[in-house]
Motif scaffolding. Structure first.
Motif, PDB file in Angstrom:
ATOM      1  N   PHE A  83       9.766   7.675  -9.004  1.00 16.28           N
ATOM      2  CA  PHE A  83       8.445   8.294  -8.871  1.00 16.28           C
ATOM      3  C   PHE A  83       8.433   9.422  -7.852  1.00 16.28           C
ATOM      4  CE2 PHE A  83       4.381   7.854  -6.321  1.00 16.28           C
ATOM      5  CZ  PHE A  83       3.649   8.737  -7.101  1.00 16.28           C
ATOM      6  N   ALA A  84       9.001   9.181  -6.670  1.00 19.06           N
ATOM      7  CA  ALA A  84       8.807  10.092  -5.536  1.00 19.06           C
ATOM      8  C   ALA A  84      10.085  10.736  -5.020  1.00 19.06           C
ATOM      9  CB  ALA A  84       8.133   9.327  -4.396  1.00 19.06           C
ATOM     10  N   GLY A  85      11.218  10.380  -5.581  1.00 13.87           N
ATOM     11  CA  GLY A  85      12.478  10.903  -5.073  1.00 13.87           C
ATOM     12  C   GLY A  85      12.964  10.101  -3.874  1.00 13.87           C
ATOM     13  N   ALA A  86      14.065  10.500  -3.339  1.00 14.89           N
ATOM     14  CA  ALA A  86      14.651   9.804  -2.189  1.00 14.89           C
ATOM     15  C   ALA A  86      13.955  10.225  -0.902  1.00 14.89           C
ATOM     16  CB  ALA A  86      16.141  10.110  -2.103  1.00 14.89           C
ATOM     17  N   GLY A  87      14.050   9.370   0.101  1.00 15.89           N
ATOM     18  CA  GLY A  87      13.581   9.720   1.429  1.00 15.89           C
ATOM     19  C   GLY A  87      12.210   9.218   1.820  1.00 15.89           C
ATOM     20  N   VAL A  88      11.584   8.393   0.992  1.00 10.89           N
ATOM     21  CA  VAL A  88      10.259   7.855   1.323  1.00 10.89           C
ATOM     22  C   VAL A  88      10.441   6.624   2.209  1.00 10.89           C
ATOM     23  CG1 VAL A  88       8.130   6.862   0.411  1.00 10.89           C
ATOM     24  CG2 VAL A  88       9.282   8.692  -0.842  1.00 10.89           C
ATOM     25  N   PRO A  89       9.804   6.582   3.396  1.00  8.55           N
ATOM     26  CA  PRO A  89       9.912   5.389   4.236  1.00  8.55           C
ATOM     27  C   PRO A  89       9.142   4.215   3.634  1.00  8.55           C
ATOM     28  CG  PRO A  89       8.497   7.018   5.277  1.00  8.55           C
ATOM     29  CD  PRO A  89       9.046   7.646   4.035  1.00  8.55           C
ATOM     30  N   VAL A  90       9.798   3.052   3.638  1.00  6.18           N
ATOM     31  CA  VAL A  90       9.195   1.810   3.153  1.00  6.18           C
ATOM     32  C   VAL A  90       9.215   0.831   4.316  1.00  6.18           C
ATOM     33  CG1 VAL A  90       9.322  -0.058   1.467  1.00  6.18           C
ATOM     34  CG2 VAL A  90      10.055   2.256   0.822  1.00  6.18           C
ATOM     35  N   HIS A  91       8.046   0.571   4.878  1.00 10.24           N
ATOM     36  CA  HIS A  91       7.912  -0.354   6.001  1.00 10.24           C
ATOM     37  C   HIS A  91       7.698  -1.755   5.437  1.00 10.24           C
ATOM     38  CE1 HIS A  91       7.474   3.210   8.478  1.00 10.24           C
ATOM     39  NE2 HIS A  91       6.445   3.590   7.743  1.00 10.24           N
ATOM     40  N   ILE A 111       2.719   1.812  -7.354  1.00  6.94           N
ATOM     41  CA  ILE A 111       3.339   2.958  -8.020  1.00  6.94           C
ATOM     42  C   ILE A 111       2.624   3.235  -9.338  1.00  6.94           C
ATOM     43  CG2 ILE A 111       5.444   3.794  -9.146  1.00  6.94           C
ATOM     44  CD1 ILE A 111       7.005   2.217  -6.950  1.00  6.94           C
ATOM     45  N   ALA A 112       2.343   2.193 -10.109  1.00  4.43           N
ATOM     46  CA  ALA A 112       1.655   2.383 -11.392  1.00  4.43           C
ATOM     47  C   ALA A 112       0.274   3.005 -11.191  1.00  4.43           C
ATOM     48  CB  ALA A 112       1.535   1.049 -12.125  1.00  4.43           C
ATOM     49  N   MET A 113      -0.451   2.558 -10.180  1.00  3.94           N
ATOM     50  CA  MET A 113      -1.770   3.127  -9.899  1.00  3.94           C
ATOM     51  C   MET A 113      -1.650   4.599  -9.508  1.00  3.94           C
ATOM     52  SD  MET A 113      -3.436  -0.108  -7.847  1.00  3.94           S
ATOM     53  CE  MET A 113      -4.739   0.851  -7.138  1.00  3.94           C
ATOM     54  N   ALA A 114      -0.664   4.929  -8.691  1.00  4.97           N
ATOM     55  CA  ALA A 114      -0.482   6.316  -8.265  1.00  4.97           C
ATOM     56  C   ALA A 114      -0.117   7.204  -9.453  1.00  4.97           C
ATOM     57  CB  ALA A 114       0.591   6.392  -7.180  1.00  4.97           C
ATOM     58  N   VAL A 115       0.795   6.743 -10.285  1.00  2.25           N
ATOM     59  CA  VAL A 115       1.194   7.520 -11.461  1.00  2.25           C
ATOM     60  C   VAL A 115      -0.001   7.712 -12.388  1.00  2.25           C
ATOM     61  CG1 VAL A 115       2.606   7.473 -13.552  1.00  2.25           C
ATOM     62  CG2 VAL A 115       3.632   6.878 -11.348  1.00  2.25           C
ATOM     63  N   ALA A 116      -0.756   6.646 -12.627  1.00  2.00           N
ATOM     64  CA  ALA A 116      -1.917   6.723 -13.518  1.00  2.00           C
ATOM     65  C   ALA A 116      -3.006   7.629 -12.962  1.00  2.00           C
ATOM     66  CB  ALA A 116      -2.474   5.320 -13.766  1.00  2.00           C
ATOM     67  N   SER A 117      -3.001   7.839 -11.655  1.00  2.00           N
ATOM     68  CA  SER A 117      -3.992   8.718 -11.025  1.00  2.00           C
ATOM     69  C   SER A 117      -3.515  10.168 -10.941  1.00  2.00           C
ATOM     70  CB  SER A 117      -4.322   8.210  -9.616  1.00  2.00           C
ATOM     71  OG  SER A 117      -4.930   6.947  -9.695  1.00  2.00           O
ATOM     72  N   GLY A 118      -2.295  10.427 -11.393  1.00  2.00           N
ATOM     73  CA  GLY A 118      -1.779  11.786 -11.388  1.00  2.00           C
ATOM     74  C   GLY A 118      -1.050  12.192 -10.124  1.00  2.00           C
ATOM     75  N   ALA A 119      -0.740  11.240  -9.258  1.00  2.00           N
ATOM     76  CA  ALA A 119      -0.014  11.561  -8.026  1.00  2.00           C
ATOM     77  C   ALA A 119       1.370  12.105  -8.364  1.00  2.00           C
ATOM     78  CB  ALA A 119       0.105  10.318  -7.144  1.00  2.00           C
ATOM     79  N   LYS A 120       1.850  13.008  -7.536  1.00  2.00           N
ATOM     80  CA  LYS A 120       3.143  13.654  -7.758  1.00  2.00           C
ATOM     81  C   LYS A 120       4.243  13.128  -6.850  1.00  2.00           C
ATOM     82  CE  LYS A 120       1.312  16.293 -10.815  1.00  2.00           C
ATOM     83  NZ  LYS A 120       1.275  15.759 -12.155  1.00  2.00           N
ATOM     84  N   GLY A 121       3.928  12.201  -5.968  1.00  2.00           N
ATOM     85  CA  GLY A 121       4.923  11.654  -5.067  1.00  2.00           C
ATOM     86  C   GLY A 121       4.275  10.775  -4.032  1.00  2.00           C
ATOM     87  N   ALA A 147       0.860  -1.177   0.000  1.00  2.00           N
ATOM     88  CA  ALA A 147       0.000   0.000   0.000  1.00  2.00           C
ATOM     89  C   ALA A 147       0.896   1.226   0.000  1.00  2.00           C
ATOM     90  CB  ALA A 147      -0.932   0.005   1.195  1.00  2.00           C
ATOM     91  N   LEU A 148       0.427   2.262  -0.680  1.00  2.00           N
ATOM     92  CA  LEU A 148       1.184   3.504  -0.841  1.00  2.00           C
ATOM     93  C   LEU A 148       0.252   4.670  -0.560  1.00  2.00           C
ATOM     94  CD1 LEU A 148       3.517   4.388  -3.780  1.00  2.00           C
ATOM     95  CD2 LEU A 148       1.610   5.887  -3.262  1.00  2.00           C
ATOM     96  N   ARG A 149       0.753   5.675   0.162  1.00  2.59           N
ATOM     97  CA  ARG A 149       0.006   6.912   0.381  1.00  2.59           C
ATOM     98  C   ARG A 149       0.702   8.022  -0.391  1.00  2.59           C
ATOM     99  NH1 ARG A 149       0.324   6.954   5.338  1.00  2.59           N
ATOM    100  NH2 ARG A 149       2.018   8.439   5.643  1.00  2.59           N
ATOM    101  N   ASP A 150      -0.059   8.737  -1.229  1.00  6.68           N
ATOM    102  CA  ASP A 150       0.545   9.807  -2.024  1.00  6.68           C
ATOM    103  C   ASP A 150       0.573  11.115  -1.239  1.00  6.68           C
ATOM    104  OD1 ASP A 150      -1.955  11.111  -2.339  1.00  6.68           O
ATOM    105  OD2 ASP A 150      -2.207  10.454  -4.416  1.00  6.68           O
ATOM    106  N   LEU A 151       1.073  12.144  -1.862  1.00  7.11           N
ATOM    107  CA  LEU A 151       1.241  13.428  -1.186  1.00  7.11           C
ATOM    108  C   LEU A 151      -0.070  14.120  -0.858  1.00  7.11           C
ATOM    109  CD1 LEU A 151       4.264  14.835  -3.227  1.00  7.11           C
ATOM    110  CD2 LEU A 151       4.294  13.662  -1.012  1.00  7.11           C
ATOM    111  N   ASP A 152      -1.159  13.687  -1.499  1.00  6.64           N
ATOM    112  CA  ASP A 152      -2.489  14.237  -1.215  1.00  6.64           C
ATOM    113  C   ASP A 152      -3.261  13.390  -0.201  1.00  6.64           C
ATOM    114  OD1 ASP A 152      -2.187  16.389  -2.987  1.00  6.64           O
ATOM    115  OD2 ASP A 152      -2.808  15.138  -4.684  1.00  6.64           O
TER     116      ASP A 152
END
Length: 112
Positions: A90-98, A57-67, A29-34
């Motif tokens: 997709f999101a740059g460095a620094g995103v926590p991945v649990h 990631i593909a779903m977020a990109v296809a939905s227009g997410a910016k990070g 699961a991924l949470r975008d910036l919005d």
């Protein structure tokens, strides 16, 4: 999971439910910036293989997410290097991945 924020705990619940529902090797699961969330499971077809993180990631990109703010991946393994690279693309460095086991018990947190 007690040290997770309430929002990250929701990602664990989504990843666990998606993996269990599909019977896949991994759920993510991924949470975008919005604050929108995306949940996915490993896709293993003869002509298509996509990791659970890749699906998110593909779903977020296809939905227009910016990070992305955070990612959870549940399964037997830590996230693949390819998944971390895609997340950085997709999101740059620094995103926590649990990362955790299929039950949702977290074992590590990596930073993309």
């Amino acid at each position: 999971m007690s040290d997770l924020s309430a929002e990250d705990h929701k990602l664990v619940v989504l990843a666990r439910a998606t993996r269990a529902r599909t019977g896949a090797a991994h759920g993510a699961a991924l949470r975008d910036l919005d604050g929108r969330t995306y949940a996915g499971a490993t896709v293993e077809l003869p002509s298509l293989q996509v990791s659970a993180v890749g699906v998110c990631i593909a779903m977020a990109v296809a939905s227009g997410a910016k990070g992305a703010e955070a990612v959870v991946v549940l399964g037997a393994d830590d996230p693949a290097a390819e998944d971390l690279a895609a997340l950085r693309d997709f999101a740059g460095a620094g995103v926590p991945v649990h990362a955790g086991d299929p039950s949702g018990a977290l074992k590590s947190t990596l930073i993309s």
